[in-house]
Design an enzyme around this catalytic site. Structure first.
Site, short mmCIF file in Angstrom:
data_model
loop_
_atom_site.label_atom_id
_atom_site.label_comp_id
_atom_site.label_asym_id
_atom_site.label_seq_id
_atom_site.Cartn_x
_atom_site.Cartn_y
_atom_site.Cartn_z
N ASP A 119 103.20 -9.58 50.70
CA ASP A 119 103.12 -9.17 49.31
C ASP A 119 103.66 -10.26 48.39
OD1 ASP A 119 103.02 -7.84 46.92
OD2 ASP A 119 104.40 -6.24 47.48
N ASP A 318 97.61 -11.59 42.66
CA ASP A 318 98.39 -10.71 43.52
C ASP A 318 97.66 -10.45 44.84
OD1 ASP A 318 100.52 -8.88 44.16
OD2 ASP A 318 99.13 -7.25 43.73
#
Length: 440
Positions: A119, A318
């Site tokens: 992440d 992201d």
């Protein structure tokens, strides 16, 4: 602090247990990270994933991915709002939302295998240590240690998040989220090793991580941990002092070929480069100048993707978001322009998220749809048809982008597939190089 074994019997048992566990991880060899290393990335919807749900259809997965993307946007927006205030602290992000790509590593001595979500939008490493189903049991690791309440790492969590009362108590944190969800655990440290593409264990030494022993039902799931890659102090790259990393995500049909992530000297920084937004280091903000369809620019207000002075808006790259999300003004302009440019029957999709869909075969769409291009400051990303549209129903191809209900916009990982995406933190740039990721 380490946990000692008090007797010869315990020592022998520990030795035999170590051999057994090492054999259970396919007798993989070990090396040190050195200047760089690489790992495999497994998409959560791949049959190779520990989170794979065999009962879900392909269309179920598409719907779930859109839903997760919206939840992810809401999660990130809530944190950017927190960061823009003067009262932010790191503990609100110890347990992030579910991610999309899974990395395998081991923790402790003897090593315990963990499957964690990679992440770029999280700043911490987290491992599930719950008593009901502990993925990692710290009591069984001779190299495990935890921080005390008066330690500097614990103090960095913030008074509102620390729940320990005495200086010599373990550093225990409790986080309450806006929807009432909670998570609790101990700020800890232990030995980590990552599994490279050849299934060797690459030793990276001791790392700090959140050892979570309780999460409310909102956080239950198949994930056993998270690997934060932001630029904050508790992330993997900050703890290892890594200044470069990159990843190459394959198209879903090539998932067996394997996506990859590269750290340090193995990172690939090539192609067009766009600067990271200066003064903002909790996410990877960049400047998106515009969007084009074929040789026509989508009519957008100047600076629509810029961050405002109060920290709202902006454009983030992201890895944990599936579909790109565009703020409403840009999304409306894009779907109107695509609708005019593509000469195929159109209708809305099977759910609220898919607002523009085209009827026909993929070959029909491929020949009728012009290329979609994202124009960054210094770089361009031309999207393949496979990363622009998804088959939401048989013969119905929908735009794989979702309306953002905030001013914030996000480049999702589907639109990053078949690109080498590189992060150079010394030069403060993100690079994009189009490649066939299945060949690496």
């Amino acid at each position: 602090m380490g946990i000692s074994l008090p007797s010869l019997f315990s020592t022998i048992f520990f030795f035999l247990n170590t051999i057994f566990i090492l054999q259970s991880i396919n007798s993989i060899s070990s090396s040190t990270a050195g200047d760089g290393f690489s790992v495999c990335l497994i998409h959560r919807d791949s049959p190779l994933s520990p989170s794979y749900n065999r009962s879900m259809t392909a269309y179920d997965r598409i719907q779930a991915a859109a839903y997760r993307s919206v939840l992810r946007l809401n999660h990130i927006h809530s944190l950017t709002t927190t960061f823009s205030s003067s009262e932010h602290d790191i503990s609100s992000r110890i347990v992030p939302e579910n991610g999309e790509y899974i990395v395998t590593f081991s923790v402790g001595t003897p090593p315990t295998q963990v499957h964690a979500f990679m992440d770029t939008g999280s700043d911490a490493i987290w491992v599930k240590c719950s008593q009901s189903f502990p993925v990692f049991n710290p009591a069984k690791s001779s190299s495990y240690g935890h921080y005390l309440c008066d330690s500097l790492p614990c103090e960095a969590l913030g008074v509102g998040r620390r729940t320990c009362a005495e200086f010599l108590d373990p550093c225990y944190y409790r986080v309450i989220y806006g929807d009432g969800s909670t998570t609790e655990g101990t700020l800890s440290h232990d030995k980590f090793a990552f599994e490279d593409p050849e299934r060797n264990l690459v030793d990276v030494g001791h790392l700090d991580f959140g050892c979570s022993d309780f999460s409310s039902w909102h956080f239950r799931g198949n994930q056993s941990g998270a690997l934060g890659l932001s630029r904050q102090p508790l992330s993997l790259i900050s703890q290892l002092g890594i200044k470069k990393f990159s990843y190459c995500m394959v198209l879903p049909d090539n998932e067996g070929s394997g996506s990859r992530m590269y750290f340090g000297s193995e990172a690939v920084i090539s192609g067009g480069q766009t600067p990271l937004l200066k003064g903002v280091d909790w996410y990877y903000y960049v400047t998106l100048i515009g969007i084009s369809i074929g040789d026509q620019n989508v009519p957008l207000p100047d600076g629509i993707f810029n961050m405002t002075s109060d920290g709202e808006g902006g454009f983030i790259i992201d890895s944990g978001t599936t579909y790109t999300l565009l703020r409403s003004e840009a999304y409306d302009a894009l779907i109107e322009a695509l609708g005019e440019a593509i000469d195929l029957p159109q209708r809305r999709g099977p759910s609220e998220w898919y607002e523009l869909c085209f009827e026909g075969s993929f070959e029909d769409l491929d020949s009728a749809a012009p290329d979609l291009k994202f124009i960054f400051d210094g770089a361009e990303v031309i999207l393949m048809k496979q990363t622009t549209y998804i088959e939401a129903e048989k013969g119905l191809w929908c735009l794989a982008m979702v309306r953002s209900n905030e001013e914030l916009s996000i480049l999702g990982n589907m639109q990053q597939q078949n690109y080498f995406v590189g992060y150079d933190l010394d030069q403060e740039v993100v690079s994009f190089a189009p490649v066939d990721c299945a060949t690496f």
